[in-house]
Design a protein around this motif. Structure first.
Motif, PDB file in Angstrom:
ATOM      1  N   THR A  18     -18.763   9.270 -33.367  1.00  0.00           N
ATOM      2  CA  THR A  18     -19.969   8.543 -32.947  1.00  0.00           C
ATOM      3  C   THR A  18     -19.583   7.215 -32.320  1.00  0.00           C
ATOM      4  O   THR A  18     -20.109   6.818 -31.286  1.00  0.00           O
ATOM      5  CB  THR A  18     -20.879   8.292 -34.154  1.00  0.00           C
ATOM      6  N   GLY A  73     -25.697   6.316 -27.241  1.00  0.00           N
ATOM      7  CA  GLY A  73     -26.840   6.034 -28.107  1.00  0.00           C
ATOM      8  C   GLY A  73     -27.477   7.314 -28.624  1.00  0.00           C
ATOM      9  O   GLY A  73     -27.838   7.417 -29.801  1.00  0.00           O
ATOM     10  N   ILE A  74     -27.587   8.304 -27.741  1.00  0.00           N
ATOM     11  CA  ILE A  74     -28.152   9.584 -28.170  1.00  0.00           C
ATOM     12  C   ILE A  74     -27.238  10.212 -29.222  1.00  0.00           C
ATOM     13  O   ILE A  74     -27.701  10.816 -30.191  1.00  0.00           O
ATOM     14  CB  ILE A  74     -28.355  10.501 -26.954  1.00  0.00           C
ATOM     15  N   MET A  96     -28.103   8.706 -32.484  1.00  0.00           N
ATOM     16  CA  MET A  96     -29.360   9.257 -33.009  1.00  0.00           C
ATOM     17  C   MET A  96     -29.119  10.631 -33.626  1.00  0.00           C
ATOM     18  O   MET A  96     -29.595  10.927 -34.726  1.00  0.00           O
ATOM     19  CB  MET A  96     -30.370   9.352 -31.875  1.00  0.00           C
ATOM     20  N   ASN A  97     -28.380  11.443 -32.893  1.00  0.00           N
ATOM     21  CA  ASN A  97     -28.063  12.797 -33.354  1.00  0.00           C
ATOM     22  C   ASN A  97     -27.383  12.763 -34.724  1.00  0.00           C
ATOM     23  O   ASN A  97     -27.808  13.425 -35.678  1.00  0.00           O
ATOM     24  CB  ASN A  97     -27.131  13.425 -32.301  1.00  0.00           C
ATOM     25  N   MET A 157     -27.241  10.284 -36.868  1.00  0.00           N
ATOM     26  CA  MET A 157     -28.059   9.685 -37.921  1.00  0.00           C
ATOM     27  C   MET A 157     -29.079  10.692 -38.452  1.00  0.00           C
ATOM     28  O   MET A 157     -29.368  10.713 -39.654  1.00  0.00           O
ATOM     29  CB  MET A 157     -28.778   8.424 -37.408  1.00  0.00           C
ATOM     30  N   LEU A 158     -29.602  11.536 -37.560  1.00  0.00           N
ATOM     31  CA  LEU A 158     -30.547  12.562 -38.022  1.00  0.00           C
ATOM     32  C   LEU A 158     -29.855  13.527 -38.977  1.00  0.00           C
ATOM     33  O   LEU A 158     -30.384  13.896 -40.016  1.00  0.00           O
ATOM     34  CB  LEU A 158     -31.142  13.321 -36.834  1.00  0.00           C
ATOM     35  N   SER A 199     -26.622   2.366 -38.437  1.00  0.00           N
ATOM     36  CA  SER A 199     -26.499   2.624 -37.006  1.00  0.00           C
ATOM     37  C   SER A 199     -26.197   1.334 -36.245  1.00  0.00           C
ATOM     38  O   SER A 199     -25.492   1.359 -35.240  1.00  0.00           O
ATOM     39  CB  SER A 199     -27.739   3.328 -36.459  1.00  0.00           C
ATOM     40  N   PHE A 233     -31.705   3.599 -31.305  1.00  0.00           N
ATOM     41  CA  PHE A 233     -31.537   5.017 -31.565  1.00  0.00           C
ATOM     42  C   PHE A 233     -31.463   5.320 -33.064  1.00  0.00           C
ATOM     43  O   PHE A 233     -31.498   6.466 -33.469  1.00  0.00           O
ATOM     44  CB  PHE A 233     -30.312   5.560 -30.831  1.00  0.00           C
ATOM     45  N   GLY A 234     -31.323   4.256 -33.876  1.00  0.00           N
ATOM     46  CA  GLY A 234     -31.323   4.453 -35.316  1.00  0.00           C
ATOM     47  C   GLY A 234     -32.723   4.402 -35.914  1.00  0.00           C
ATOM     48  O   GLY A 234     -32.939   4.843 -37.040  1.00  0.00           O
ATOM     49  N   TYR A 252     -35.633   5.957 -35.260  1.00  0.00           N
ATOM     50  CA  TYR A 252     -36.332   7.197 -35.577  1.00  0.00           C
ATOM     51  C   TYR A 252     -35.740   7.888 -36.819  1.00  0.00           C
ATOM     52  O   TYR A 252     -36.487   8.207 -37.757  1.00  0.00           O
ATOM     53  CB  TYR A 252     -36.345   8.118 -34.355  1.00  0.00           C
ATOM     54  N   PRO A 253     -34.404   8.083 -36.869  1.00  0.00           N
ATOM     55  CA  PRO A 253     -33.855   8.700 -38.094  1.00  0.00           C
ATOM     56  C   PRO A 253     -34.158   7.877 -39.346  1.00  0.00           C
ATOM     57  O   PRO A 253     -34.494   8.437 -40.393  1.00  0.00           O
ATOM     58  CB  PRO A 253     -32.349   8.751 -37.824  1.00  0.00           C
TER      59      PRO A 253
END
Lengths: 240, 403
Positions: free
Chosen positions: B24, B293-294, B297-298, B300-301, B332, B383-384, B386-387
């Protein structure tokens, strides 16, 4: 004085397009200093009952009062504080944080209460000593370096470290062998003698017999609620 | 929960799966390094071309023979020999111009002792020194007398001097250019190379000597002229055009057979190009940062769903939504921060490497460091969110029961 009160509490779940009535109009009161076992077969609603008592879930109807505070009116922040200060949880699978020392695991509720590191760790060591874990010998061990019984002791230390009004234990001996089960039940008994209120959820008659009051639940209703007569100690009347 | 505990928890979470954290981080590192290095490269390219244009001198007009048009088809710049000595003489009468110098460039064989070397030989007049801002490292420039009376004298560029003389001083030595002996009277200070052209690899000799004895004819490759000051550039350019049209006998409606290039217009054209280049490079770097960044997010989800039970446990122990949100956002953000720091270092090292490869210095702008650092942390946070929100909003009971 009641530390936990359920008043006409019901809980329904939607499963697909069906609704399941897990708890039906239960009224129950637990006083300070009691050692209560909630028993029932799986699916009887006893776990739901415990989640409601522990403020981990909200009732569909009815009221839950912890230390005379009506929980349904509270926001997340106040619920979290109530869980932190008034309730201690013990789980079947211990739920200790991996790669984290026993002392730090025990200190976790204190950190959420805003303690500084050193006072929190000192208090955590005291709690470990109370449950029979030598904090200097095993305090720095990680959960995977401890036996199942030791892990559950650490989890119990975590539950009592904040001196909560009530400890809720959900099948605390479910993952332990019979010898360790006895040790853990003895620990609960002695904590109760020291004044800790304990609610123990189990499906085993043998485990329930260690409590002083047994509430049996069936189909979401309280089927019976009676005191246990300990004439010849907790082991009396064991058929196994 | 106190800040030191939050940070500790974040690092604990990142240590949970070091390989995944490293990958990451890599996404952010590459993004930030690309921003730092590519913006540096863009600036270096701009600086190099700018210095090349400014190296022409001050307020310079460059007049090239050109564009001869045959049947309406342009033959390209410098394709006809339309500039001669008489043009220089005509321009020298122009009041708007401070100095004018004709220039012929050819490649020739130069010999000193046993060294035989091909380089660029430029015939010019002493005025070129002021027009093009030439400074000398040693000796002197050839004077008007030498320039007008068949002087066999030469001023040598620093690269040519090094190739011919090595460590020796070139001044006072005799070199042979196409079989003719020239005395070296001066050495030019190094201008530095810019891209493919090396301004130091050349030898200047008097124009008249060159035309009379080396090339023949009176045609010129270039005429350099300087305006009196920077304000009169446009006026000087118009005047040069008028004078040359008259000298070449061009009638109204006929197109110019020469091209006048104005240093100022060159610079402004260049700044447009370099702006586009910067935006383009910045855009590429920005996209790679976005991809990084994506990636955050990935991961962290995945992390949030893997640690659902831990979230449930923490809530049962008294964690508020805010503290769960804070825990995962910190994680994140730490990825963004660490990735940003490492990426800046990698970007600086990369910029130096590219600089060495291109043989120019690639500047690393402090502002591009700051911007990419702030953007990296912001990317981590954004990007952190949402998770982390998903983690914070979990019902404690469902989270605890999650298998």
């Amino acid at each position: 004085m009641a530390v936990l009160r359920l008043e006409h509490v019901s809980k329904r779940y939607g499963v697909g397009d069906q609704t399941v009535q897990a708890v039906r109009d239960v009224t129950l009161s637990i006083d300070a200093g009691e050692f209560v076992a909630i028993v029932g077969p799986s699916g009887s609603g006893k776990s739901t009952l415990m989640h409601l008592m522990g403020l981990l879930d909200v009732p569909s109807t009815g009221h839950v009062l912890v230390d005379n505070v009506e929980a349904s009116l509270l926001r997340d922040r106040d619920l979290a504080r109530l869980r932190n200060e008034k309730i201690g949880f013990v789980f079947q699978n211990f739920n200790l944080l991996p790669r984290t020392s026993a002392v730090e695991n025990v200190a976790l509720p204190l950190f959420y209460a805003g303690y500084r590191t050193q006072p929190a760790l000192a208090k955590a060591r005291e709690a470990l000593a109370r449950v029979g874990i030598d904090p200097h010998l095993r305090g720095h061990h990680h959960p995977n370096q401890l036996s199942g019984g030791q892990q559950q002791r650490v989890a119990i230390a975590r539950a009592i470290v904040n001196e909560p009004r009530v400890v809720l234990a959900d099948e605390p001996t479910g993952n332990l062998d019979s010898q360790t089960t006895d040790d853990i039940l003895d620990l609960f008994t002695s904590l109760n003698r020291e004044g800790t209120t304990i609610v123990l959820v189990t499906h085993e008659e043998y485990v329930a017999r260690h409590a002083r009051r047994i509430v049996s639940v069936r189909d979401g209703l309280i089927a019976s609620d009676e005191a246990v007569v300990h004439s010849a100690g907790p082991q009396a009347g064991v058929e196994a | 929960m106190r800040l030191n505990r939050i940070l500790r928890t974040a690092f604990l979470g990142l240590g949970h799966n070091p390989l995944r954290t490293a990958l990451t981080l890599l996404g952010i590192i590459i993004g930030v390094a690309a921003v730092v290095a590519l913006l540096g490269v863009g600036q270096a390219a701009t600086a190099s071309v700018t210095s090349q244009i400014q190296g022409l001198g001050t307020n310079v007009l460059v007049i090239s023979p050109g564009q001869s048009t045959e049947n309406g088809i342009s033959q390209g710049l410098g394709s006809s020999a339309s500039l001669t000595d008489s043009d220089v003489k005509a321009l020298q009468k122009d009041s708007a111009l401070a100095a004018v110098a004709g220039d012929v460039t050819t490649r020739a064989q130069v010999v000193y002792g046993s060294v035989n070397y091909q380089t660029q030989v430029e015939g010019t007049t002493p005025d070129i020194q002021t027009i093009r801002n030439l400074s000398l490292a040693a000796g002197r420039f050839f004077n008007t007398v030498e320039a007008n009376h068949d002087g066999y004298v030469a001023v040598i560029g620093s690269t040519a001097a090094e190739n011919l003389f090595g460590a020796q001083s070139p001044v006072g030595k005799t070199i042979w250019i196409d079989g003719l002996a020239f005395e070296v009277v001066g050495e030019l200070a190094s201008e530095g190379s810019s891209g493919a052209t090396n301004n130091d690899d050349r030898i200047l000799i008097p124009l008249q000597t060159m035309q009379a004895h080396l090339l023949g004819g009176d045609s010129l490759t270039t005429i350099y002229a300087s305006a009196r000051d920077s304000q009169s550039m446009t006026q000087a350019q118009l005047q040069v055009e008028a004078t040359l049209r008259q000298a070449h006998g061009l009638r109204f409606g006929e197109s110019d057979d020469f091209t006048v290039t104005n240093q100022a217009t060159l610079l402004s054209a260049l700044s447009n190009v370099s702006h586009t280049l910067q935006v383009f490079l910045g855009g590429i770097a920005g996209i790679s940062l976005l991809v990084g960044g994506i990636g955050i997010m990935n991961i962290m989800l995945v992390t949030v769903s893997e640690r659902t039970r831990e979230i449930g446990l923490r809530k049962s122990l008294g964690a508020t939504q805010g503290s769960i949100l804070g825990q995962f956002l910190t994680e994140s953000a730490v990825v963004g921060l660490l990735g940003g720091c490492i990426g800046i270092v990698v970007g600086i090292v990369g910029a130096q490497g590219i600089g060495r490869f291109l043989q120019t210095s690639v500047p690393v702008n402090p502002s591009s460091i700051w911007i990419s650092f702030v953007v990296a942390v912001a990317v981590g946070l954004v990007f952190g969110v949402y998770p982390a929100l998903r983690a914070a909003r979990m019902s404690p009971m469902n989270a605890l029961r999650y298998e």
